[in-house]
Design a protein around this motif. Structure first.
Motif, PDB file in Angstrom:
ATOM      1  N   PHE A  43     177.698  27.582 -59.779  1.00 23.49           N
ATOM      2  CA  PHE A  43     177.731  28.850 -58.840  1.00 23.49           C
ATOM      3  C   PHE A  43     178.651  28.631 -57.701  1.00 23.49           C
ATOM      4  CE2 PHE A  43     174.370  26.023 -57.302  1.00 23.49           C
ATOM      5  CZ  PHE A  43     174.621  25.981 -55.956  1.00 23.49           C
ATOM      6  N   ASP A  44     179.253  29.610 -57.258  1.00 25.42           N
ATOM      7  CA  ASP A  44     180.335  29.427 -56.080  1.00 25.42           C
ATOM      8  C   ASP A  44     179.555  29.113 -54.954  1.00 25.42           C
ATOM      9  OD1 ASP A  44     181.662  30.547 -53.520  1.00 25.42           O
ATOM     10  OD2 ASP A  44     182.961  31.123 -54.991  1.00 25.42           O
ATOM     11  N   PRO A  45     180.075  27.998 -54.163  1.00 29.19           N
ATOM     12  CA  PRO A  45     179.244  27.373 -53.162  1.00 29.19           C
ATOM     13  C   PRO A  45     178.891  28.361 -51.808  1.00 29.19           C
ATOM     14  CG  PRO A  45     181.264  26.054 -53.579  1.00 29.19           C
ATOM     15  CD  PRO A  45     181.252  27.383 -54.297  1.00 29.19           C
ATOM     16  N   GLY A  46     179.488  29.539 -51.833  1.00 31.37           N
ATOM     17  CA  GLY A  46     179.399  30.659 -51.068  1.00 31.37           C
ATOM     18  C   GLY A  46     178.320  31.439 -51.232  1.00 31.37           C
ATOM     19  N   MET A  47     177.668  31.523 -52.331  1.00 29.59           N
ATOM     20  CA  MET A  47     177.043  32.400 -53.141  1.00 29.59           C
ATOM     21  C   MET A  47     175.415  32.413 -52.448  1.00 29.59           C
ATOM     22  SD  MET A  47     176.502  35.060 -54.507  1.00 29.59           S
ATOM     23  CE  MET A  47     177.811  35.481 -55.724  1.00 29.59           C
ATOM     24  N   PRO A  48     174.960  31.172 -52.506  1.00 28.83           N
ATOM     25  CA  PRO A  48     173.322  31.101 -51.642  1.00 28.83           C
ATOM     26  C   PRO A  48     173.397  31.854 -50.314  1.00 28.83           C
ATOM     27  CG  PRO A  48     174.065  29.073 -52.591  1.00 28.83           C
ATOM     28  CD  PRO A  48     175.364  29.979 -52.711  1.00 28.83           C
ATOM     29  N   ALA A  49     174.457  31.570 -49.407  1.00 28.95           N
ATOM     30  CA  ALA A  49     174.548  32.249 -48.100  1.00 28.95           C
ATOM     31  C   ALA A  49     174.956  33.678 -48.210  1.00 28.95           C
ATOM     32  CB  ALA A  49     175.623  31.650 -47.200  1.00 28.95           C
ATOM     33  N   LEU A  50     175.562  34.212 -49.131  1.00 27.88           N
ATOM     34  CA  LEU A  50     176.159  35.461 -49.528  1.00 27.88           C
ATOM     35  C   LEU A  50     174.939  36.329 -49.953  1.00 27.88           C
ATOM     36  CD1 LEU A  50     178.133  37.772 -49.334  1.00 27.88           C
ATOM     37  CD2 LEU A  50     178.803  37.063 -51.716  1.00 27.88           C
ATOM     38  N   SER A  51     174.190  35.802 -50.939  1.00 34.17           N
ATOM     39  CA  SER A  51     173.057  36.542 -51.439  1.00 34.17           C
ATOM     40  C   SER A  51     172.056  36.643 -50.639  1.00 34.17           C
ATOM     41  CB  SER A  51     172.697  35.846 -52.994  1.00 34.17           C
ATOM     42  OG  SER A  51     172.343  34.421 -52.478  1.00 34.17           O
ATOM     43  N   THR A  52     171.667  35.757 -49.893  1.00 34.01           N
ATOM     44  CA  THR A  52     170.917  36.021 -48.940  1.00 34.01           C
ATOM     45  C   THR A  52     171.087  36.828 -47.689  1.00 34.01           C
ATOM     46  OG1 THR A  52     169.787  33.540 -49.331  1.00 34.01           O
ATOM     47  CG2 THR A  52     169.323  34.538 -47.179  1.00 34.01           C
ATOM     48  N   LYS A  53     172.376  36.604 -47.314  1.00 33.24           N
ATOM     49  CA  LYS A  53     172.619  37.951 -46.105  1.00 33.24           C
ATOM     50  C   LYS A  53     172.455  39.286 -46.861  1.00 33.24           C
ATOM     51  CE  LYS A  53     176.686  39.056 -43.543  1.00 33.24           C
ATOM     52  NZ  LYS A  53     178.204  38.914 -43.170  1.00 33.24           N
ATOM     53  N   VAL A  54     173.045  39.586 -47.855  1.00 30.93           N
ATOM     54  CA  VAL A  54     173.022  40.856 -48.470  1.00 30.93           C
ATOM     55  C   VAL A  54     171.624  41.205 -49.230  1.00 30.93           C
ATOM     56  CG1 VAL A  54     174.244  42.307 -50.310  1.00 30.93           C
ATOM     57  CG2 VAL A  54     175.586  40.560 -49.147  1.00 30.93           C
ATOM     58  N   ALA A  55     171.119  40.451 -49.705  1.00 29.67           N
ATOM     59  CA  ALA A  55     169.739  40.936 -50.461  1.00 29.67           C
ATOM     60  C   ALA A  55     168.469  40.275 -50.136  1.00 29.67           C
ATOM     61  CB  ALA A  55     170.091  40.722 -51.770  1.00 29.67           C
ATOM     62  N   GLY A  56     168.692  38.943 -49.151  1.00 24.44           N
ATOM     63  CA  GLY A  56     167.312  38.144 -48.896  1.00 24.44           C
ATOM     64  C   GLY A  56     166.383  39.004 -47.941  1.00 24.44           C
ATOM     65  N   THR A  57     165.142  38.674 -48.142  1.00 25.55           N
ATOM     66  CA  THR A  57     163.979  39.145 -47.249  1.00 25.55           C
ATOM     67  C   THR A  57     162.898  38.385 -47.681  1.00 25.55           C
ATOM     68  OG1 THR A  57     163.053  41.211 -46.541  1.00 25.55           O
ATOM     69  CG2 THR A  57     163.215  40.819 -49.142  1.00 25.55           C
ATOM     70  N   GLY A  58     161.738  38.860 -46.736  1.00 30.44           N
ATOM     71  CA  GLY A  58     160.593  38.288 -46.943  1.00 30.44           C
ATOM     72  C   GLY A  58     159.757  38.776 -48.266  1.00 30.44           C
ATOM     73  N   ALA A  59     158.897  38.114 -48.788  1.00 38.47           N
ATOM     74  CA  ALA A  59     158.186  38.888 -49.846  1.00 38.47           C
ATOM     75  C   ALA A  59     156.808  38.938 -49.637  1.00 38.47           C
ATOM     76  CB  ALA A  59     158.404  37.875 -51.247  1.00 38.47           C
ATOM     77  N   PRO A  60     156.156  40.070 -49.910  1.00 33.85           N
ATOM     78  CA  PRO A  60     154.812  40.264 -50.285  1.00 33.85           C
ATOM     79  C   PRO A  60     153.624  38.920 -50.896  1.00 33.85           C
ATOM     80  CG  PRO A  60     155.609  42.250 -50.991  1.00 33.85           C
ATOM     81  CD  PRO A  60     156.556  41.153 -51.047  1.00 33.85           C
ATOM     82  N   ARG A  61     153.033  38.473 -49.899  1.00 37.14           N
ATOM     83  CA  ARG A  61     152.323  37.246 -50.419  1.00 37.14           C
ATOM     84  C   ARG A  61     151.449  37.331 -51.524  1.00 37.14           C
ATOM     85  NH1 ARG A  61     147.409  34.460 -49.909  1.00 37.14           N
ATOM     86  NH2 ARG A  61     147.620  32.189 -49.219  1.00 37.14           N
ATOM     87  N   ALA A  62     150.908  38.419 -51.735  1.00 34.88           N
ATOM     88  CA  ALA A  62     150.126  38.890 -52.896  1.00 34.88           C
ATOM     89  C   ALA A  62     150.746  38.751 -54.145  1.00 34.88           C
ATOM     90  CB  ALA A  62     149.464  40.312 -52.882  1.00 34.88           C
ATOM     91  N   GLU A  63     152.201  39.014 -54.509  1.00 39.66           N
ATOM     92  CA  GLU A  63     152.679  38.917 -55.683  1.00 39.66           C
ATOM     93  C   GLU A  63     153.309  37.303 -55.978  1.00 39.66           C
ATOM     94  OE1 GLU A  63     157.228  39.775 -54.874  1.00 39.66           O
ATOM     95  OE2 GLU A  63     156.018  41.800 -54.759  1.00 39.66           O
ATOM     96  N   LEU A  64     153.673  36.827 -54.698  1.00 37.78           N
ATOM     97  CA  LEU A  64     153.928  35.165 -54.894  1.00 37.78           C
ATOM     98  C   LEU A  64     152.725  34.476 -55.466  1.00 37.78           C
ATOM     99  CD1 LEU A  64     156.072  34.651 -51.672  1.00 37.78           C
ATOM    100  CD2 LEU A  64     156.797  35.334 -53.711  1.00 37.78           C
ATOM    101  N   VAL A  65     151.430  34.705 -55.075  1.00 41.49           N
ATOM    102  CA  VAL A  65     150.012  34.209 -55.281  1.00 41.49           C
ATOM    103  C   VAL A  65     149.898  34.500 -56.865  1.00 41.49           C
ATOM    104  CG1 VAL A  65     147.910  33.671 -55.154  1.00 41.49           C
ATOM    105  CG2 VAL A  65     149.557  33.824 -52.886  1.00 41.49           C
ATOM    106  N   ASP A  66     150.014  35.950 -57.066  1.00 42.80           N
ATOM    107  CA  ASP A  66     149.718  36.352 -58.410  1.00 42.80           C
ATOM    108  C   ASP A  66     150.611  35.710 -59.524  1.00 42.80           C
ATOM    109  OD1 ASP A  66     147.915  37.991 -59.930  1.00 42.80           O
ATOM    110  OD2 ASP A  66     149.519  39.271 -60.260  1.00 42.80           O
ATOM    111  N   ILE A  67     151.871  35.715 -59.272  1.00 38.56           N
ATOM    112  CA  ILE A  67     152.947  35.145 -60.440  1.00 38.56           C
ATOM    113  C   ILE A  67     152.490  33.673 -60.799  1.00 38.56           C
ATOM    114  CG2 ILE A  67     154.444  34.197 -59.063  1.00 38.56           C
ATOM    115  CD1 ILE A  67     155.035  36.394 -62.129  1.00 38.56           C
ATOM    116  N   VAL A  68     152.020  32.877 -59.927  1.00 40.83           N
ATOM    117  CA  VAL A  68     151.595  31.403 -60.273  1.00 40.83           C
ATOM    118  C   VAL A  68     149.913  31.249 -60.709  1.00 40.83           C
ATOM    119  CG1 VAL A  68     153.407  30.344 -58.942  1.00 40.83           C
ATOM    120  CG2 VAL A  68     151.202  31.024 -57.989  1.00 40.83           C
ATOM    121  N   SER A  69     149.310  32.340 -60.245  1.00 43.69           N
ATOM    122  CA  SER A  69     147.790  32.025 -60.696  1.00 43.69           C
ATOM    123  C   SER A  69     147.292  32.938 -61.564  1.00 43.69           C
ATOM    124  CB  SER A  69     146.967  32.653 -59.266  1.00 43.69           C
ATOM    125  OG  SER A  69     147.302  33.780 -58.783  1.00 43.69           O
TER     126      SER A  69
END
Length: 297
Positions: free
Chosen positions: A184-210
């Motif tokens: 990947f382009d070295p700048g993409m982690p920072a760019l993608s987080t800046k443009v689209a990154g956010t927090g996530a509902p805890r319920a869905e993070l737990v559900d996908i693994v449980s």
């Protein structure tokens, strides 16, 4: 026409109460054109599909395909679901209702709907496809979702702070979402987080693994539309390998056809890697194929 709904209008009724993005080609639609609906994963908004240089929305528009990307419940201006409904199944139910509205507003001139889902959004898209409840669904394309998560992930996610929305530190997130250096382009982690990154509902993070691993075979087994599936070889959020890809494809026993493959040398968010353009063009070509073969409505 580029319509970014959260900025251009607060009329979230266009998505059944969800905010999101819509892109429609300026030229008249060709016959047998699908409406694509892109469903983002956890810790990203609908802008996941609109990061500069990695925009599925741009590629869809350039190929004459209208595309809708809603913000799932709990993201941007889309209201949070009540606690017990914030699961994969609850999100699927809420999105199914919203997509009926999206079809009414954006489906004119198209011959059916193709879902593209990534990560948790892929599990949600598959759940919708297993019981579309009258949606004019003609195809499903998913990436970044498997059937088995590493066993150590369940206690890790369940130990997250007991808050409605959980923020993942940027360094840890990049470690999960990206593959090896050079993919990947070295700048993409920072760019993608800046443009689209956010927090996530805890319920869905737990559900996908449980619960997802136990439910996935029956969910996949009820899908009847054609399915396009791609899984990254170096995906730190799933147990990956050719056997796992074959198992996923085998579980799609009722699908009209299945195109499943592992993508070598890349990480979880394939859209943000060098293979992203190839992935997105394959998904859009798949959508066009589904439209070409869709029965008259």
């Amino acid at each position: 026409m580029n319509t970014n709904l959260p900025d251009a209008t607060r009329n979230t009724s266009l998505f059944g109460g969800l905010s999101g993005r819509f892109r429609k080609p300026a030229a008249p639609l060709q016959p047998k054109t699908p409406l694509v609906v892109a469903i983002h994963g956890g810790t990203y908004t609908s802008a996941y599909f609109d990061v500069p240089g990695a925009s599925l929305l741009d590629r869809a528009e350039a190929n004459g395909i209208p595309i809708v990307a809603p913000d799932r419940p709990g993201y941007v201006d889309s209201a949070m679901l009540p606690g017990a409904e914030g699961t994969i199944g609850g999100q699927a139910t809420a999105l199914t209702h919203a997509l009926h509205d999206a079809w009414t507003h954006f489906g004119e001139g198209t011959c059916g709907m193709v879902l593209i889902g990534h990560s948790i959004g892929g599990a949600i898209a598959a759940t919708i496809a297993s019981d579309p409840r009258g949606l004019p669904l003609i195809g499903l394309a998913v990436s970044g979702v498997g059937m088995l998560t590493p066993p150590e992930h369940q206690p890790m996610w369940e130990a997250l702070p007991d808050l409605p929305i959980v923020e993942i530190p940027a360094e840890a997130k990049a470690g999960f979402m990206f593959g090896p250096e050079g993919s990947f382009d070295p700048g993409m982690p920072a760019l993608s987080t800046k443009v689209a990154g956010t927090g996530a509902p805890r319920a869905e993070l737990v559900d996908i693994v449980s619960t997802w691993s136990a439910r996935a075979p029956s969910v996949l087994g009820r899908i009847t539309v054609p399915v396009h599936y791609r899984q990254a070889e170096i995906d730190h959020l799933w147990i990956c390998g050719r056997r796992q890809v074959d198992d996923f494809a085998h579980a799609l026993s009722a699908a009209a056809r299945v195109d499943a493959a592992m993508v070598a040398g890349t990480g979880h968010c394939m859209d943000f890697h060098h293979v992203g353009r190839s992935l997105q063009l394959q998904q859009l070509a798949f959508a066009l194929q589904c439209a070409a073969q869709a029965p008259p409505r």
